[in-house]
Design a protein around this motif. Sequence first.
Motif, PDB file in Angstrom:
ATOM      1  N   GLU A 142      19.920  10.485 -20.281  1.00 27.75           N
ATOM      2  CA  GLU A 142      19.613  11.702 -21.032  1.00 27.75           C
ATOM      3  C   GLU A 142      19.029  11.327 -22.389  1.00 27.75           C
ATOM      4  OE1 GLU A 142      22.744  15.112 -20.066  1.00 27.75           O
ATOM      5  OE2 GLU A 142      23.730  13.222 -20.572  1.00 27.75           O
ATOM      6  N   THR A 143      18.036  12.100 -22.812  1.00 26.68           N
ATOM      7  CA  THR A 143      17.346  11.813 -24.068  1.00 26.68           C
ATOM      8  C   THR A 143      17.311  13.070 -24.925  1.00 26.68           C
ATOM      9  OG1 THR A 143      15.939  10.257 -22.864  1.00 26.68           O
ATOM     10  CG2 THR A 143      15.230  10.890 -25.071  1.00 26.68           C
ATOM     11  N   PHE A 144      17.584  12.883 -26.225  1.00 30.97           N
ATOM     12  CA  PHE A 144      17.648  14.021 -27.135  1.00 30.97           C
ATOM     13  C   PHE A 144      16.820  13.750 -28.388  1.00 30.97           C
ATOM     14  CE2 PHE A 144      21.587  13.520 -24.804  1.00 30.97           C
ATOM     15  CZ  PHE A 144      21.792  14.767 -24.244  1.00 30.97           C
ATOM     16  N   VAL A 145      16.128  14.784 -28.862  1.00 27.85           N
ATOM     17  CA  VAL A 145      15.405  14.731 -30.126  1.00 27.85           C
ATOM     18  C   VAL A 145      16.005  15.793 -31.031  1.00 27.85           C
ATOM     19  CG1 VAL A 145      13.196  15.013 -31.289  1.00 27.85           C
ATOM     20  CG2 VAL A 145      13.280  13.916 -29.061  1.00 27.85           C
ATOM     21  N   ALA A 146      16.602  15.327 -32.137  1.00 27.87           N
ATOM     22  CA  ALA A 146      17.259  16.240 -33.075  1.00 27.87           C
ATOM     23  C   ALA A 146      18.238  17.155 -32.350  1.00 27.87           C
ATOM     24  CB  ALA A 146      16.219  17.061 -33.837  1.00 27.87           C
ATOM     25  N   GLY A 147      18.935  16.615 -31.351  1.00 32.65           N
ATOM     26  CA  GLY A 147      19.945  17.367 -30.620  1.00 32.65           C
ATOM     27  C   GLY A 147      19.440  18.146 -29.433  1.00 32.65           C
ATOM     28  N   SER A 148      18.124  18.302 -29.298  1.00 33.21           N
ATOM     29  CA  SER A 148      17.548  19.049 -28.176  1.00 33.21           C
ATOM     30  C   SER A 148      17.161  18.093 -27.044  1.00 33.21           C
ATOM     31  CB  SER A 148      16.315  19.830 -28.632  1.00 33.21           C
ATOM     32  OG  SER A 148      16.658  20.768 -29.631  1.00 33.21           O
ATOM     33  N   THR A 149      17.391  18.520 -25.821  1.00 34.35           N
ATOM     34  CA  THR A 149      17.109  17.675 -24.662  1.00 34.35           C
ATOM     35  C   THR A 149      15.620  17.444 -24.500  1.00 34.35           C
ATOM     36  OG1 THR A 149      19.086  18.486 -23.513  1.00 34.35           O
ATOM     37  CG2 THR A 149      17.386  17.425 -22.170  1.00 34.35           C
ATOM     38  N   MET A 150      15.246  16.192 -24.284  1.00 31.23           N
ATOM     39  CA  MET A 150      13.858  15.833 -23.985  1.00 31.23           C
ATOM     40  C   MET A 150      13.786  15.470 -22.500  1.00 31.23           C
ATOM     41  SD  MET A 150      11.592  12.548 -25.262  1.00 31.23           S
ATOM     42  CE  MET A 150      12.222  12.640 -26.928  1.00 31.23           C
ATOM     43  N   ARG A 151      12.986  16.174 -21.747  1.00 33.46           N
ATOM     44  CA  ARG A 151      12.876  15.914 -20.315  1.00 33.46           C
ATOM     45  C   ARG A 151      11.704  14.963 -20.070  1.00 33.46           C
ATOM     46  NH1 ARG A 151      16.499  18.977 -18.009  1.00 33.46           N
ATOM     47  NH2 ARG A 151      17.154  20.939 -18.991  1.00 33.46           N
ATOM     48  N   LEU A 152      12.022  13.829 -19.468  1.00 31.88           N
ATOM     49  CA  LEU A 152      11.019  12.792 -19.256  1.00 31.88           C
ATOM     50  C   LEU A 152      11.006  12.332 -17.805  1.00 31.88           C
ATOM     51  CD1 LEU A 152      11.837  10.524 -22.347  1.00 31.88           C
ATOM     52  CD2 LEU A 152       9.968  12.178 -22.174  1.00 31.88           C
ATOM     53  N   ALA A 153       9.803  12.004 -17.338  1.00 31.25           N
ATOM     54  CA  ALA A 153       9.673  11.366 -16.031  1.00 31.25           C
ATOM     55  C   ALA A 153      10.223   9.942 -16.140  1.00 31.25           C
ATOM     56  CB  ALA A 153       8.208  11.348 -15.602  1.00 31.25           C
ATOM     57  N   PRO A 154      10.601   9.313 -15.012  1.00 33.01           N
ATOM     58  CA  PRO A 154      11.210   7.973 -15.069  1.00 33.01           C
ATOM     59  C   PRO A 154      10.419   6.942 -15.864  1.00 33.01           C
ATOM     60  CG  PRO A 154      11.483   8.897 -12.887  1.00 33.01           C
ATOM     61  CD  PRO A 154      10.605   9.855 -13.633  1.00 33.01           C
ATOM     62  N   LYS A 155       9.100   6.849 -15.651  1.00 37.93           N
ATOM     63  CA  LYS A 155       8.313   5.853 -16.375  1.00 37.93           C
ATOM     64  C   LYS A 155       8.192   6.198 -17.853  1.00 37.93           C
ATOM     65  CE  LYS A 155       6.791   2.386 -13.804  1.00 37.93           C
ATOM     66  NZ  LYS A 155       7.804   2.468 -12.742  1.00 37.93           N
ATOM     67  N   GLU A 156       8.175   7.490 -18.171  1.00 37.72           N
ATOM     68  CA  GLU A 156       8.138   7.892 -19.575  1.00 37.72           C
ATOM     69  C   GLU A 156       9.436   7.479 -20.265  1.00 37.72           C
ATOM     70  OE1 GLU A 156       7.431  12.084 -19.528  1.00 37.72           O
ATOM     71  OE2 GLU A 156       5.603  11.881 -18.339  1.00 37.72           O
ATOM     72  N   TYR A 157      10.557   7.657 -19.557  1.00 36.24           N
ATOM     73  CA  TYR A 157      11.847   7.234 -20.111  1.00 36.24           C
ATOM     74  C   TYR A 157      11.858   5.725 -20.337  1.00 36.24           C
ATOM     75  CZ  TYR A 157      16.755   5.859 -20.275  1.00 36.24           C
ATOM     76  OH  TYR A 157      17.933   5.287 -20.640  1.00 36.24           O
ATOM     77  N   ASP A 158      11.398   4.966 -19.345  1.00 34.28           N
ATOM     78  CA  ASP A 158      11.395   3.506 -19.461  1.00 34.28           C
ATOM     79  C   ASP A 158      10.531   3.044 -20.637  1.00 34.28           C
ATOM     80  OD1 ASP A 158      13.016   3.352 -17.238  1.00 34.28           O
ATOM     81  OD2 ASP A 158      11.378   2.953 -15.834  1.00 34.28           O
ATOM     82  N   MET A 159       9.394   3.712 -20.820  1.00 35.71           N
ATOM     83  CA  MET A 159       8.501   3.344 -21.918  1.00 35.71           C
ATOM     84  C   MET A 159       9.145   3.704 -23.260  1.00 35.71           C
ATOM     85  SD  MET A 159       4.542   4.471 -22.649  1.00 35.71           S
ATOM     86  CE  MET A 159       3.866   3.485 -21.307  1.00 35.71           C
ATOM     87  N   LEU A 160       9.736   4.868 -23.343  1.00 28.18           N
ATOM     88  CA  LEU A 160      10.400   5.272 -24.579  1.00 28.18           C
ATOM     89  C   LEU A 160      11.523   4.301 -24.924  1.00 28.18           C
ATOM     90  CD1 LEU A 160      10.977   7.286 -26.880  1.00 28.18           C
ATOM     91  CD2 LEU A 160      12.487   8.508 -25.293  1.00 28.18           C
ATOM     92  N   LEU A 161      12.324   3.925 -23.939  1.00 30.55           N
ATOM     93  CA  LEU A 161      13.431   3.008 -24.185  1.00 30.55           C
ATOM     94  C   LEU A 161      12.930   1.663 -24.700  1.00 30.55           C
ATOM     95  CD1 LEU A 161      16.482   2.630 -24.009  1.00 30.55           C
ATOM     96  CD2 LEU A 161      16.173   1.839 -21.646  1.00 30.55           C
ATOM     97  N   LEU A 162      11.820   1.188 -24.132  1.00 28.13           N
ATOM     98  CA  LEU A 162      11.246  -0.083 -24.575  1.00 28.13           C
ATOM     99  C   LEU A 162      10.852  -0.014 -26.050  1.00 28.13           C
ATOM    100  CD1 LEU A 162      10.219  -2.930 -23.891  1.00 28.13           C
ATOM    101  CD2 LEU A 162       8.052  -1.874 -23.204  1.00 28.13           C
ATOM    102  N   PHE A 163      10.212   1.074 -26.450  1.00 30.52           N
ATOM    103  CA  PHE A 163       9.814   1.232 -27.852  1.00 30.52           C
ATOM    104  C   PHE A 163      11.031   1.388 -28.762  1.00 30.52           C
ATOM    105  CE2 PHE A 163       5.556   2.559 -26.220  1.00 30.52           C
ATOM    106  CZ  PHE A 163       4.796   1.672 -26.965  1.00 30.52           C
ATOM    107  N   LEU A 164      12.028   2.148 -28.311  1.00 27.30           N
ATOM    108  CA  LEU A 164      13.217   2.353 -29.136  1.00 27.30           C
ATOM    109  C   LEU A 164      14.001   1.063 -29.337  1.00 27.30           C
ATOM    110  CD1 LEU A 164      14.568   5.729 -27.684  1.00 27.30           C
ATOM    111  CD2 LEU A 164      13.394   5.394 -29.865  1.00 27.30           C
ATOM    112  N   GLU A 165      14.001   0.204 -28.318  1.00 28.86           N
ATOM    113  CA  GLU A 165      14.710  -1.075 -28.425  1.00 28.86           C
ATOM    114  C   GLU A 165      13.947  -2.083 -29.274  1.00 28.86           C
ATOM    115  OE1 GLU A 165      15.196  -2.104 -24.314  1.00 28.86           O
ATOM    116  OE2 GLU A 165      17.256  -1.342 -24.258  1.00 28.86           O
TER     117      GLU A 165
END
Length: 224
Positions: A142-165
Amino acid sequence: MELKLLIAEDDRLLAEAVSDYFTAKGWSAECAYDGITALEKAERHSYQMILLDVMLPGCDGFSVCRKIREVSGTPIFFITARVMEEDELNGYAVGADDYITKPFSLAVLYAKVMALTGRFRSGAQSELLRRGDVTVNLHTRETFVAGSTMRLAPKEYDMLLLFLENPNRIFTRDQLLIRLWGYDFEGNERVVDNHIKKLRKALAGSRCQIHTVRKSGYRMEVSV
């Protein structure tokens, strides 16, 4: 979340023994037998721990550690046969987190690594990763921006996680393709641009923004 380990050690028997031990404990382990390969792997992949021999061929452990520290805060554990005080001080100066001296017990090495990774992972009681106003639950995805849920496709989530890490680290399109789609992906690099565009839209207004670095790639900047 699977824990990934990089073992940079030119003694292949020792590297394989360490790899087998950690793999049996549930880790995913990769080996590099020289400094250049270790740097390439550290550039292409994300690890939760790097075990780094001081005396590596091609590029010594101190130099490898220094270069990794330019782009990553991954815990680095030096393995060394040298016990000179200046070596230890030099290692800490370039960014090492701890040392173990050869010969050593694999059980002791594992215990020290788990203690170190535990310190780095403490504070994420629910497996939460936070950067700015973006929060990711690593267990549920699950991903949240300022407390609101961000709905992401699997590859979008993986890419976001890579940048966040890896905040502030530049990733080329080729690096993103290899890490997220694999070496055998038959498409082209435009798929990276499309996913970047979707992530930017999802992150609009947040304190985590993905910027284009001209002639280099993409980088996430997190504002305070």
